[in-house]
Scaffold this motif. Sequence first.
Motif, mmCIF file in Angstrom:
data_model
loop_
_atom_site.group_PDB
_atom_site.id
_atom_site.type_symbol
_atom_site.label_atom_id
_atom_site.label_comp_id
_atom_site.label_asym_id
_atom_site.label_seq_id
_atom_site.Cartn_x
_atom_site.Cartn_y
_atom_site.Cartn_z
ATOM 1 N N SER A 1 1.388 -1.409 0.008
ATOM 2 C CA SER A 1 0.012 0.133 -0.239
ATOM 3 C C SER A 1 1.184 1.196 0.048
ATOM 4 N N LEU A 2 1.351 1.546 -0.623
ATOM 5 C CA LEU A 2 2.261 3.124 -0.915
ATOM 6 C C LEU A 2 1.854 3.709 -2.208
ATOM 7 N N LEU A 3 1.011 2.896 -3.200
ATOM 8 C CA LEU A 3 0.523 3.975 -3.861
ATOM 9 C C LEU A 3 1.579 4.689 -5.033
ATOM 10 N N ASP A 4 2.232 3.703 -5.940
ATOM 11 C CA ASP A 4 3.715 3.792 -6.201
ATOM 12 C C ASP A 4 3.131 2.856 -7.710
ATOM 13 N N ALA A 5 2.606 2.670 -8.177
ATOM 14 C CA ALA A 5 2.114 1.482 -9.324
ATOM 15 C C ALA A 5 3.596 0.928 -10.182
ATOM 16 N N ALA A 6 4.482 1.940 -10.010
ATOM 17 C CA ALA A 6 5.603 1.283 -10.735
ATOM 18 C C ALA A 6 6.554 0.806 -10.158
ATOM 19 N N HIS A 7 6.721 1.503 -8.711
ATOM 20 C CA HIS A 7 6.964 0.363 -7.661
ATOM 21 C C HIS A 7 6.678 -1.255 -7.809
ATOM 22 N N GLU A 8 5.412 -0.787 -7.185
ATOM 23 C CA GLU A 8 4.257 -2.724 -7.400
ATOM 24 C C GLU A 8 4.483 -2.749 -8.504
ATOM 25 N N ILE A 9 4.480 -2.701 -9.217
ATOM 26 C CA ILE A 9 4.624 -3.763 -11.146
ATOM 27 C C ILE A 9 6.221 -4.997 -11.028
ATOM 28 N N ALA A 10 7.378 -3.314 -10.310
ATOM 29 C CA ALA A 10 8.911 -3.811 -10.186
ATOM 30 C C ALA A 10 8.726 -5.049 -9.069
ATOM 31 N N LEU A 11 8.476 -4.737 -8.159
ATOM 32 C CA LEU A 11 8.449 -5.893 -6.659
ATOM 33 C C LEU A 11 7.777 -7.102 -7.279
ATOM 34 N N ARG A 12 6.406 -6.694 -7.744
ATOM 35 C CA ARG A 12 5.878 -8.494 -8.149
ATOM 36 C C ARG A 12 6.516 -8.687 -9.399
ATOM 37 N N ARG A 13 7.340 -7.840 -10.626
ATOM 38 C CA ARG A 13 7.862 -9.410 -10.895
ATOM 39 C C ARG A 13 9.098 -9.605 -10.057
ATOM 40 N N ALA A 14 9.486 -9.502 -9.559
ATOM 41 C CA ALA A 14 10.520 -9.639 -8.575
ATOM 42 C C ALA A 14 10.339 -10.812 -7.460
ATOM 43 N N LEU A 15 9.167 -10.501 -7.433
ATOM 44 C CA LEU A 15 8.820 -11.720 -6.501
ATOM 45 C C LEU A 15 8.963 -13.272 -7.311
ATOM 46 N N PRO A 16 9.129 -14.119 -5.881
ATOM 47 C CA PRO A 16 9.438 -15.750 -6.341
ATOM 48 C C PRO A 16 8.596 -15.711 -6.684
ATOM 49 N N ASP A 17 7.681 -17.349 -7.878
ATOM 50 C CA ASP A 17 6.867 -17.686 -8.567
ATOM 51 C C ASP A 17 5.772 -18.313 -7.052
ATOM 52 N N GLY A 18 4.658 -18.286 -6.950
ATOM 53 C CA GLY A 18 3.936 -18.253 -6.209
ATOM 54 C C GLY A 18 3.618 -16.949 -5.281
ATOM 55 N N VAL A 19 4.273 -15.733 -5.066
ATOM 56 C CA VAL A 19 4.548 -15.905 -4.025
ATOM 57 C C VAL A 19 3.324 -14.123 -4.628
ATOM 58 N N ARG A 20 1.963 -14.834 -4.011
ATOM 59 C CA ARG A 20 1.111 -13.184 -4.537
ATOM 60 C C ARG A 20 1.584 -12.178 -4.453
ATOM 61 N N LEU A 21 0.728 -10.570 -5.178
ATOM 62 C CA LEU A 21 1.335 -9.111 -4.805
ATOM 63 C C LEU A 21 -0.354 -9.073 -4.738
ATOM 64 N N TYR A 22 -1.056 -8.535 -3.630
ATOM 65 C CA TYR A 22 -2.224 -8.113 -3.303
ATOM 66 C C TYR A 22 -1.934 -6.980 -3.471
ATOM 67 N N THR A 23 -2.259 -6.053 -4.710
ATOM 68 C CA THR A 23 -2.574 -4.777 -5.044
ATOM 69 C C THR A 23 -3.082 -4.534 -3.674
ATOM 70 N N GLY A 24 -2.483 -3.272 -3.006
ATOM 71 C CA GLY A 24 -3.461 -2.067 -1.491
ATOM 72 C C GLY A 24 -3.084 -0.529 -2.370
ATOM 73 N N ASP A 25 -3.289 -0.678 -3.606
ATOM 74 C CA ASP A 25 -3.165 0.968 -4.225
ATOM 75 C C ASP A 25 -4.727 1.518 -4.394
ATOM 76 N N ASP A 26 -4.926 1.957 -3.795
ATOM 77 C CA ASP A 26 -6.352 2.243 -4.063
ATOM 78 C C ASP A 26 -6.269 3.438 -5.181
ATOM 79 N N PHE A 27 -5.022 3.987 -5.278
ATOM 80 C CA PHE A 27 -5.080 4.706 -6.700
ATOM 81 C C PHE A 27 -4.895 4.025 -8.133
ATOM 82 N N ASN A 28 -4.783 3.538 -8.107
ATOM 83 C CA ASN A 28 -3.893 2.245 -9.675
ATOM 84 C C ASN A 28 -4.801 1.245 -9.767
ATOM 85 N N TYR A 29 -6.083 1.116 -9.033
ATOM 86 C CA TYR A 29 -6.317 -0.196 -9.067
ATOM 87 C C TYR A 29 -6.068 -0.668 -10.295
ATOM 88 N N PRO A 30 -7.199 -0.032 -10.724
ATOM 89 C CA PRO A 30 -7.280 -0.901 -12.212
ATOM 90 C C PRO A 30 -6.844 -1.160 -13.128
#
Length: 396
Positions: free
Chosen positions: A239-268
């Motif tokens: 929940s950092l309201l930073d879509a670019a950071h979230e996408i980069a983190l999501r792609r770097a997570l180990p396989d099978g670890v979900r990224l649950y967005t808490g970004d209430d600005f950029n959720y779509p």
Amino acid sequence: MNPTSTGVSVVLPIDGRLEPYVLGAPGAWTRPTRPITSRVAFAAAHVIPAATADNTPGAPATVDWDATLAYRRELWSYGLGVADAMDTAQRGMGLDWKATAELIRRSGAEAAAVGGRLACGAGTDQLDLAGLPAGPAGLDRIVDAYREQIDVVTDAGAQVILMASRALVRIADSAADYRYVYERLLAGVDRPVILHWLGTMFDPALYGYWGSADIDTATETFRTLIENNRAKVDGVKVSLLDAAHEIALRRALPDGVRLYTGDDFNYPELVIGDEHGHSDALLGIFAAIYPAASTALQELDNGNTTRASAILCATEELGRHIFAAPTYYYKTGIAFLSWLNNKQPGFSMVAGLSTGRSVPHMAELFRLADKAGLLSDPELAAHRMRIYLELNGIGS
């Protein structure tokens, strides 16, 4: 979303002037007939206080359990999971640990009765920050506090969300102290948990979480913790309201670890995703827009990505308004929309937080909710909006 006029009107304060506003019809939202599978989606639900309670700052929280649990049943009926006892439920802003523990137990029983998916926050808010010892003794007290809350969540049959801890920010001297606490907690859980990284826009007391105010340094500590404890981590809520950071983190997570967005600005854009993947959801805004969110996820299940995106994007302006700075008062908007939609008997919140937003803010929320098709009964919503405006010195 639905421009069809109902003929129902309200005089709203818009840009400093009083102007008539004509409401549109509710959206054509649908409840799912089968489980939603394209995304895992939790709505972080708020609590509804008893109307006769002393809902003033500093008073113990007294909850209207019937209305609060009915709201959770409503969310489950739309195929969404419920994330309970989170900051949306006023953790650290009026909901004390005694009421929180009762909320977790009652929500667990409701989830079992209806077959609803439930995850609950475990934190350290039962601690007296002023009385915490420094150094290792303080860290051990924090571990014990987390474990007490983890046990309550686990006993309720819910998945554990490890919430960010104000106490840990106060005591920790380095990233190593964060690793010390979280590694001990993860070692003791019997089911994978969700790790929660909450930004300072939601809680200023969490400045420097993970041992650094530098986002890249903090992210490296966070990622290392996940990689070293892969089997104990279902996913991470960011929940950092930073879509670019979230996408980069999501792609770097180990396989099978979900990224649950808490970004209430950029959720779509984050929930819809791209060719490289998507975020799942654990969102406060989903507790406000749940009929639209559910319908969008059903469209995703049916392969209608364009339609799903259009539905979510039509709610984005409302989400950005509800979560506008100071963001930690977003809960006020969610409760207000709940009242407009007849999900609670009055516009009230524990600790008197219903005063957290201005009249012009609420008037714009009303307009944007209508524009998104999220006022389920326009006549009732208009009636309640008129009452609210009259109480605040604005007559129609």
